[in-house]
Design an enzyme around this catalytic site. Structure first.
Site, PDB file in Angstrom:
ATOM      1  N   GLU A 422       5.430 -10.092  -2.908  1.00 56.25           N
ATOM      2  CA  GLU A 422       4.001 -10.552  -2.982  1.00 56.25           C
ATOM      3  C   GLU A 422       3.302 -10.043  -4.223  1.00 56.25           C
ATOM      4  OE1 GLU A 422       1.706  -9.801   0.539  1.00 56.25           O
ATOM      5  OE2 GLU A 422       2.932 -10.922   1.723  1.00 56.25           O
ATOM      6  N   GLU A 498       9.091 -12.754   5.181  1.00 55.53           N
ATOM      7  CA  GLU A 498       8.240 -11.898   6.037  1.00 55.53           C
ATOM      8  C   GLU A 498       7.681 -12.699   7.111  1.00 55.53           C
ATOM      9  OE1 GLU A 498       6.595  -8.860   3.281  1.00 55.53           O
ATOM     10  OE2 GLU A 498       5.023  -8.823   4.733  1.00 55.53           O
TER      11      GLU A 498
END
Ligand code: GAL
Length: 826
Positions: A422, A498
């Protein structure tokens, strides 16, 4: 069509003296890798003269490494709940006195740290020898110049971890293993071998072992390099040698053939060993052992991930590095147990979120047959927290990334390199340049594995061309987008890097079923519907997305084990201030996983098991102690991998329900098709009026009973029950026995809401390593000799001494029958 074919194998610089030890190998007589963990002196605080040889350290605490000062606590709301409410920042010093005999005066002497948290600076005898800011990376420093022979030497290490250096609990201290290396002038240096298998078939494997030889002698020397490959039984199955002239450093490719190789696989993780022997003028000067496996990996846009040619769906977990109550101080058995528990849930893959792992976790995965994505960074140039890695990025990223790959590229378990999680550069128009740069570094060090990133800012990385730079695109929390991404990008391979991020507390059930983000108890109900951060969704949603898009490689749930810090949905989202995360104090550790901080399964563990395993199982929830709800309807859920389940209350059947057909009913106003578990076909449910007694589920396949589970309304707590996971452990001062402590009624039923305080006494050849109970809001010390049960359970971890014998563990609790058990050490 995009297909990556990565045929390779691996090593790792070995290690295994015994199965549970991770000490470096003893090399030949003249060369030594000394375990350097013992007898350090430690003090917290700032010491102007702390590096000096004459500094008076006589009052400092004596301890052995690995050591995590933060886990010693105490918990305090002056620390950030985001990082566990524990003292992960501050200044700490370690010093060690040691001597080296004069006969070593021509040797190369270095110290190797597997990781020190954080900002390590190292001195020998007052001379500065080097530093390494990133706490997750291993590093070696040359000491040769400043060693004093037959005299006292002092290594001093200063650590200055800062507050909010991570978004989770990092630990603090020299929390990984340390070795002193004494080498001849000519030797194989750190990360000196790289094993690949350019060709693998049933008949034979061609093996290439790129081997570096360093020469500090200032004389060009003729060196004989001989490499033997041993199979798991210890038989030599291949050997080859080469004579090389070595000036300062040479690299030689040793080629070998292993006939009828036994492949490393998730079902049969066979390892081989390569022993490289270096001889000069007839004298052996180095012997370097490397573990490796022989396997092929391929990533195919249509068939997914192929291991040895067979399609394997990645049933993965993301994990932070802490070991719950044991903190960050690395322990091989603790890591191995974590991964065994994951494997029992059906896990076959791990993502080392969001940093380079310890050598121990990769050793455990190599041995258990779990494939791994090794991740380098949570931040690049743009920071997420006040003192994050972005501060070191410019100066250190290349060295850190290269070292990570060089260290880990021989593990058969490692299948991908993740260059980031991220990362905020996703949102930048020129973010692709940095992505390409990091991607190129990975391929430069290892052209046998693909690269990846866990992206989350949909659709920015596709617009900004970041996604194109990596080989495989990880998608965090985008189950609804797999199809469209694949369709719009005919060359891409994707997976859920994720997923889910649902939260729950073991044994907690709020009635009626709730769908709010937060509850006044700072706990989360284990009915496992929509309670979590806004981006969370139930496991069912991902099961469905993966089933509908078989081209996805699989998923990595957030997370496998609960971890210290990040108590979402409690706390806050402001990363830059100290107090905000403590709004819901004492919530201080995560609720995300299907397994709690101690490794006790929550109900969600069985939901995953029902999708990821084939051995017949059935699970029922909630508990059956609802004294104040007699006659009221209680939702009962069952999870199974069979076809049908029948529910019985006190022998009366409430009917059979078929998986995939008879659906869980959740009140319609809470339906959220995208994110929720709307009419989940993965669960079965009944509403039954509560009456005390027995709740039983029976699972059927083709009409035949294949599994059953029964729970009973428990009476008053009457006794303490101790169950050790292993009753025979190694007497090596490191090995652990994890003891489950159950509060039971007089008939041996677990008391599902008991919170009795249990006292522990340990005698014999063991010490208390930690206690815990999985309660995310408990501020009790992990190192106390007592622990309150949390919903009927707590845990005690004992560690062996180096003397073989017996450990006697006694647990007592007010008004309860005590229990004693023994653990043998050998
Ligand atoms: C993700 C992040 C993880 C963790 C998780 C919690 O966005 O990558 O590190 O914070 O959210 O749901």
């Amino acid at each position: 069509m995009k297909i990556f074919k990565w045929i390779c194998s691996t090593i790792f610089l070995v290690v295994a003296v015994s199965f549970f030890s991770c000490d470096a190998p003893k090399k030949s007589t003249s060369i030594e890798d000394r375990n350097f963990n013992k007898d350090w002196l430690f003090s917290k605080g700032s010491f102007d003269e702390g590096a000096s040889i004459d500094f008076d350290d006589s009052g400092w605490r004596k301890l052995n490494l690995p050591h995590d000062w933060a886990i010693e606590g105490p918990f305090d709301s002056i620390y950030n709940a985001r990082t566990g409410g524990l003292p992960v920042h501050g200044e700490g010093w370690y010093r060690k006195h040691f001597s080296i005999a004069k006969e070593n005066k021509d040797k190369q002497i270095s110290i190797e740290f597997d990781g020190a948290m954080n900002e390590a600076k190292v001195w020998l005898n007052g001379h500065y020898v080097g530093e390494r800011p990133y706490g997750y990376i291993g590093f070696e420093l040359d000491l040769t110049k400043h060693i004093k022979f037959d005299e006292d030497n002092v290594i001093a290490v200063q650590l200055t971890p800062k507050d909010l250096a991570a978004r989770w609990y990092s630990g603090a201290g020299i929390y990984r293993n340390v070795r002193l290396k004494i080498n001849e002038a000519i030797h194989i240096p750190q990360y000196g071998t790289f094993v690949t298998t350019p060709e693998v078939s049933k008949e034979k494997a061609l093996i290439n072992i790129e081997t570096k030889i360093a020469n500090f002698s200032r004389i060009v020397s003729e060196v004989l390099l001989k490499t033997e490959v041993k199979n798991a039984k210890g038989d030599v199955v291949a050997e080859n040698s080469s004579t090389i002239k070595v000036d300062k450093e040479s690299t030689e490719n040793i080629k070998l053939t292993v006939n009828t190789p036994e492949l490393w696989d998730i079902t049969s993780p066979t390892l081989y060993e390569a022993i490289s022997t270096v001889t000069v003028d007839g004298n052996v000067v180095d012997r370097y052992t490397t573990n490796f496996g022989i396997r092929t990996i391929e990533f195919d846009r249509n068939k997914g991930f192929l291991l040895n040619g067979n399609s394997v769906e990645l049933n993965g977990v993301c994990m932070h590095h802490d070991q719950g109550p044991l903190g960050a101080a690395i322990n091989f058995r603790a890591k191995q147990r974590q991964m065994q528990i994951m494997q029992s849930m059906g896990v076959n893959a791990l993502r080392t979120s969001h940093n380079p792992p310890s050598p121990e976790i990769l050793k455990a995965c190599d041995e258990l047959g779990i494939v791994v994505i090794v991740e380098a960074f949570d931040e690049w140039k743009i920071g997420k927290v006040k003192n994050g890695y972005n501060k070191y990025f410019d100066e250190w990223h290349e060295t850190d990334l290269r070292d990570m790959i060089k260290r880990d590229r021989n593990h058969p378990s490692v299948i991908m390199w993740s260059i980031g999680n991220e990362i905020l550069e996703q949102a930048k128009a020129d973010g692709w340049k940095l992505t390409k740069h990091l991607n190129d570094i990975c391929h430069d060090e290892d052209n046998t594995r693909p690269t990846t990133i866990g992206f989350n800012h949909f659709p920015a990385p596709f617009i900004n061309k970041l996604a194109e730079q990596v080989d495989i695109v990880g998608m965090n929390y985008w189950p609804e987008q797999y199809k469209s991404i694949l369709e719009k990008n005919p060359d891409m391979i994707v997976y859920g890097s994720e997923t889910s991020s649902l939260t729950s507390s073991r044994g907690v059930y709020h009635l009626p079923i709730e769908f709010t983000q937060k509850h006044e108890t700072t706990h989360v109900s284990s009915y496992d519907v929509i309670v979590g951060p806004p981006w969370a969704y139930a496991p069912d949603v991902e099961f469905d997305a993966q089933a509908k898009e078989p081209r996805s490689l699989g998923e990595f749930i957030w997370t496998g084990f609960d971890y210290l810090g990040e108590p979402t949905p409690y706390g806050g989202r402001d990363n830059s201030t100290n107090g905000y995360w403590n709004d819901d104090w004492p919530a201080r550790s995560s609720y995300f996983a299907p397994v709690d901080l101690c490794g006790f399964p929550k109900d969600r563990y069985y939901l995953y098991q029902s999708q990821w395993t084939t051995k017949p199982m059935v699970h029922v929830l909630p508990h059956w102690n609802w004294e104040d709800k007699e006659g009221e309807k209680i939702p009962v859920f069952a999870y199974t991998n069979a076809e049908e389940v029948e529910l019985f209350v006190n022998g009366k059947s409430y009917g059979k329900k078929a998986k995939g057909k008879d659906l869980t009913e959740i009140p319609s106003e809470y339906h959220d098709f995208e994110r929720g578990m709307y009419k989940s076909k993965y669960r079965l449910s009944w509403d039954v009026p509560y009456q005390p007694g027995t709740l039983k589920v029976v699972a059927y396949k083709k009409g035949k009973e294949v599994a059953a589970k029964e729970i009973k309304t428990a009476g008053a707590p009457a006794k303490v029950k101790l169950i050790a996971d292993r009753t025979l452990i190694n007497a090596d001062g490191n090995d652990l026995s994890f003891v489950t402590v159950r509060i039971e009624d007089a008939d041996g039923n677990i008391c599902p809401v008991a919170d009795n305080l249990v006292n522990f006494n340990i005698e014999g050849e063991g010490i208390l390593a930690a206690v815990g109970n999985g309660d995310q809001t408990s501020l009790a010390s992990f190192q106390a000799h007592n622990r309150k049960a949390f919903n009927g359970l707590c845990m005690l971890v004992v560690k062996s001494t180096e003397k073989a014998g017996e450990i006697t563990i006694t647990a007592t609790s007010d008004k309860l029958k005590p229990e004693s058990i023994t653990v043998q050490t050998k």
